[in-house]
Design a protein around this motif. Structure first.
Motif, PDB file in Angstrom:
ATOM      1  N   SER A  90      14.634 -12.146   2.534  1.00 60.94           N
ATOM      2  CA  SER A  90      13.304 -12.025   2.024  1.00 60.94           C
ATOM      3  C   SER A  90      13.308 -11.103   0.832  1.00 60.94           C
TER       4      SER A  90
ATOM      5  N   HIS B 187       3.800  -7.415   5.270  1.00 63.48           N
ATOM      6  CA  HIS B 187       4.347  -6.017   5.280  1.00 63.48           C
ATOM      7  C   HIS B 187       3.741  -5.616   3.749  1.00 63.48           C
TER       8      HIS B 187
ATOM      9  N   LYS C  79       6.314 -15.044   6.201  1.00 60.75           N
ATOM     10  CA  LYS C  79       4.741 -14.496   6.598  1.00 60.75           C
ATOM     11  C   LYS C  79       5.069 -12.988   7.044  1.00 60.75           C
ATOM     12  N   GLN C  80       5.953 -12.740   7.758  1.00 60.73           N
ATOM     13  CA  GLN C  80       6.238 -11.349   7.952  1.00 60.73           C
ATOM     14  C   GLN C  80       6.447 -10.355   6.771  1.00 60.73           C
TER      15      GLN C  80
ATOM     16  N   ASP D  89      15.952  -9.510   6.219  1.00 66.22           N
ATOM     17  CA  ASP D  89      14.526  -9.557   6.258  1.00 66.22           C
ATOM     18  C   ASP D  89      13.815  -8.386   5.644  1.00 66.22           C
TER      19      ASP D  89
ATOM     20  N   GLN E 170       9.603 -15.937   8.356  1.00 65.88           N
ATOM     21  CA  GLN E 170      10.086 -14.842   7.677  1.00 65.88           C
ATOM     22  C   GLN E 170       9.330 -14.416   6.545  1.00 65.88           C
TER      23      GLN E 170
ATOM     24  N   GLU F 178      -3.521 -12.525   5.326  1.00 65.77           N
ATOM     25  CA  GLU F 178      -3.018 -12.578   6.581  1.00 65.77           C
ATOM     26  C   GLU F 178      -3.065 -13.492   7.488  1.00 65.77           C
TER      27      GLU F 178
END
Length: 709
Positions: free
Chosen positions: A485, A538, A533-534, A326, A531, A505
């Motif tokens: 990712s 970032h 979305k994370q 990720d 994953q 967001e």
């Protein structure tokens, strides 16, 4: 004369779709007419009987075209005929291609051509939702080998409810709009946009779409049985040397696996090390073996790289460049990169780099849309360029290809969701992304760079947006799987899924997913979305380090724009007879003015390169649209002189009578020598005749009243 077969598909929501074959295009290997309402699509498929020697892939070409005559239109081109496919037609061609291509047998290498034509248009039926159904049905009634059927539907969320294949009117109010393709068992492809939907909403929409797909696929199977085309042609397009394959696997697999495991290698370094392994093996062969086995060596070595790379990820839980599953590559963002652009950004993520500009133009810069189903103008568009040097290749510059158009469209759909409303944005906006380096999802780099460029230009976007490309590697024999990712180019090639997601967001704005395997569970899909979305958040954090919100002011060299909303009845007054007034304002002020009517109001947009020019134009327009008020004082100019007084212009386009008795407190015997044409003076509006609308003006009301002797 005709041997016609039909099949009616009754959808759960009451819509009826009809499949017909045997009447049109009978010399094609397969041809079907799909009808829904008044919309009719003709799909044909032709496949070569033999494959070209040495071909190790499927030479599939898919073309979708809309005939203007199908909607009673004549093309707007100079030739007045359909030419090369429009961007919209190319995008629909890609939707069909991406749904069909994974379903052909891997060892089938004969040339296949699919052509889908809109021959009758219905303003309320979207043909893109029927195109892949038509193509698959044409293959279903042919003898071409195919592991389908497949189908494709649109699903939209409208007023909180999911609707399959909504009407054109319904789509306008949709908060989510997806095109989903699949087989009876699996989802193959997803593409669409949303107004900040959640991951759960997207999964629910895909599930509902799949239910409709199952109905259409089963109907095609029954249709094929009715026509009698269940037997497929026999073919043999591949020969193999199993002894060589086994030898290469035994000697080279561990060496390739070791290179994969090294990590932290750039693409060029891995390529060089893999090349050394292959060259060493070729050197170990005899001259006779090299000649006899030449056609097998590189494909088998490619298979070794494929499986070694995948197994390394599944077994070691690490990746070709050493990252965690990720982990996002290093990101560097720069804004205000080009001094003369209205907005510019350089976005670098690992070995992928986009240099993107945002240019603010006038209404005259809007893109003309001349399509069968849609006509009008677009004030936001994005162009994506992918030159050969971005991947270290030599490639002729022939303009945008289908890949560039598809990638640009995904970025455009993503970014348009964060643009201000038209009433708050008088500009036409063009974004151009030039990919300078590419090793993994340059389309997502375009989304990030495009957002940064908009903020750098001072466009008041709703919220920053980013995009990420996700990958998937699975092993059905062991049950292992890994979601990756921010995939590399190599991971895109060796993976089982390419899933691009963009959003803020707070939610998703667009997505594009291609699945290369069967049996993808919704558990894996949910993991990929969460994953993503994370990773998206970032990347947004890195972007905000360079610029967090749009600049409060436009750059000095950006043309200024101002919009005046006026009542509809004033539009003619601003334009003037034959455009006389608006042309005069532009000539005297130096500004550019456009006028349009929307929703019962007039929108006067003024564009200028400096403040003085803008003020002049605004003053003139306000003067025209302002309502004269009794008792107000106006600057006026004498337009004509009569024996009984003078007619003066006291507001742009508005004249009134200054009677001889209202010029001064003294009684004037005549108008001789009192006023001159062109003379400027101040007047007071005394009265507006309620019947005629004529204005009565006075100059003496502004002069001191003489004292009586």
């Amino acid at each position: 004369m005709f041997n016609i077969h039909t099949k009616t598909i009754e959808m759960p929501d009451g819509k009826v779709i009809t499949l017909e074959t045997g009447k049109l295009a009978r010399q094609a290997d397969g041809s079907v007419v799909v009808r829904c309402g008044n919309a009719m699509l003709l799909a044909t498929v032709v496949a070569a009987q033999e494959h070209k020697e040495g071909t190790d892939f499927l030479p599939l070409s898919v073309d979708y075209q809309e005939k203007f005559g199908s909607a009673g239109k004549i093309p707007g081109s100079f030739q007045r005929r359909e030419g090369r496919l429009s961007d919209n037609e190319i995008l629909i061609s890609r939707l069909i291609d991406r749904a069909l291509r994974p379903i052909f047998p891997e060892d089938y290498h004969a040339e296949v051509q699919v052509i889908v034509t809109l021959i009758s248009a219905d303003a309320e039926i979207q043909p893109d939702a029927l195109a892949a159904l038509a193509a698959s049905a044409a293959i279903a009634v042919s003898d071409i080998p195919f592991n389908g059927p497949i189908s494709e539907v649109r699903v939209a969320k409208i007023n909180g409810a999911y609707v399959v294949n909504p009407t054109t009117t319904q789509i306008k109010t949709a908060s989510l709009d997806l095109i989903v393709a699949g087989t009876v068992d699996n989802i193959i492809m997803v593409e669409g946009e949303a107004e900040l939907c959640t991951e759960e909403e997207m999964i629910e929409a895909i599930k509902i779409a799949h239910e409709a797909i199952i109905v259409q696929v089963n109907a095609q199977k029954e249709f094929g049985e009715i026509v009698g085309k269940t037997e497929k042609r026999v073919y043999n397009h591949e020969t193999h040397d199993e002894e060589l394959r086994e030898r290469m696997n035994k000697e080279l697999y561990d060496k390739v696996y070791a290179v994969c495991l090294e990590g932290n290698n750039k693409k060029e370094v891995r390529k060089e090390k893999f090349g050394e392994i292959l060259d060493s093996f070729i050197a170990s062969l005899t001259e006779e073996e090299r000649t006899a086995k030449k056609q097998f060596i590189k494909p088998y070595f490619g298979d070794i790289q494929y499986y070694a790379s995948r197994n390394m990820v599944l077994d070691e839980r690490t990746r070709l460049d050493g990252r965690k599953l990720d982990e996002i590559r290093q990101i560097v963002c720069e804004v205000d990169f080009l001094p003369s652009a209205h907005g510019a950004a350089l976005f670098t993520r690992g070995e992928t780099q986009s240099l993107t500009t945002a240019t603010l133009g006038t209404k005259l810069d809007e893109m003309i849309i001349d399509q069968v189903m849609v006509s009008g103008y677009s004030k936001f568009y994005l162009h994506y360029n992918f030159p050969g040097f971005s991947t270290g290749e030599i490639k002729p510059n022939r303009g945008a290809g289908r890949r560039e158009i598809g990638h640009g469209n995904l970025a455009q759909r993503s970014l348009k969701k964060i643009l201000p409303a038209d009433s708050e944005n008088p500009y036409t906006i063009r974004i151009v992304s030039d990919i300078l380096e590419s090793n993994g999802s340059s389309s997502m780099a375009t989304v990030c760079a495009g957002c940064l460029a908009l903020m750098d230009a001072g466009v008041p976007i709703k919220a920053p947006i980013s995009g990420i490309a996700m990958g998937l590697i699975t092993d059905s024999s062991t049950g292992k799987w890994a979601v990756l990712s921010d995939i590399l180019g190599d991971e895109d090639h060796l993976g089982d899924m390419d899933f691009k997601v963009t959003g803020t967001e707070n939610g998703i704005t667009a997505c594009q997913m291609d699945i290369k395997i069967g049996g993808l569970s919704f558990e894996v899909l949910e993991q990929a979305l969460m994953q993503a979305k994370q990773g998206r958040i970032h990347i947004l954090g890195k972007m905000k380090e360079s610029i967090a919100v749009s600049r409060p002011e436009l750059k000095p060299h950006t043309p200024r724009a101002f919009t005046i909303v006026i009542d509809k009845e004033f539009i003619g007054a601003v334009i003037g007879p034959g455009g006389k007034i608006v042309q005069e304002i532009q000539r005297e002020s130096g500004a550019t003015i456009t006028i349009e009517e929307k929703e019962g109001k007039g929108y006067v947009s003024i564009f200028s390169s400096n403040g003085e020019s803008m003020d002049k134009a605004k003053k003139r327009v306000y003067g025209i649209v302002a309502t004269p008020e009794v008792g107000e004082v106006y600057d006026a100019k004498v337009k004509s002189i009569q024996p009984f007084g003078a007619f003066v212009e006291f507001m742009p386009g508005k004249e009134g009578l200054l009677h001889i008795s209202e010029i001064s407190w003294e009684r004037l015997p005549s108008m001789d020598g009192v006023l001159e044409i062109g003379e400027e003076l101040q007047v007071k509006l005394l009265e507006v005749d309620p019947k005629t609308g004529k204005f009565r003006l006075s100059r003496k009301a502004l002069l001191p009243r003489p004292e009586r002797q």
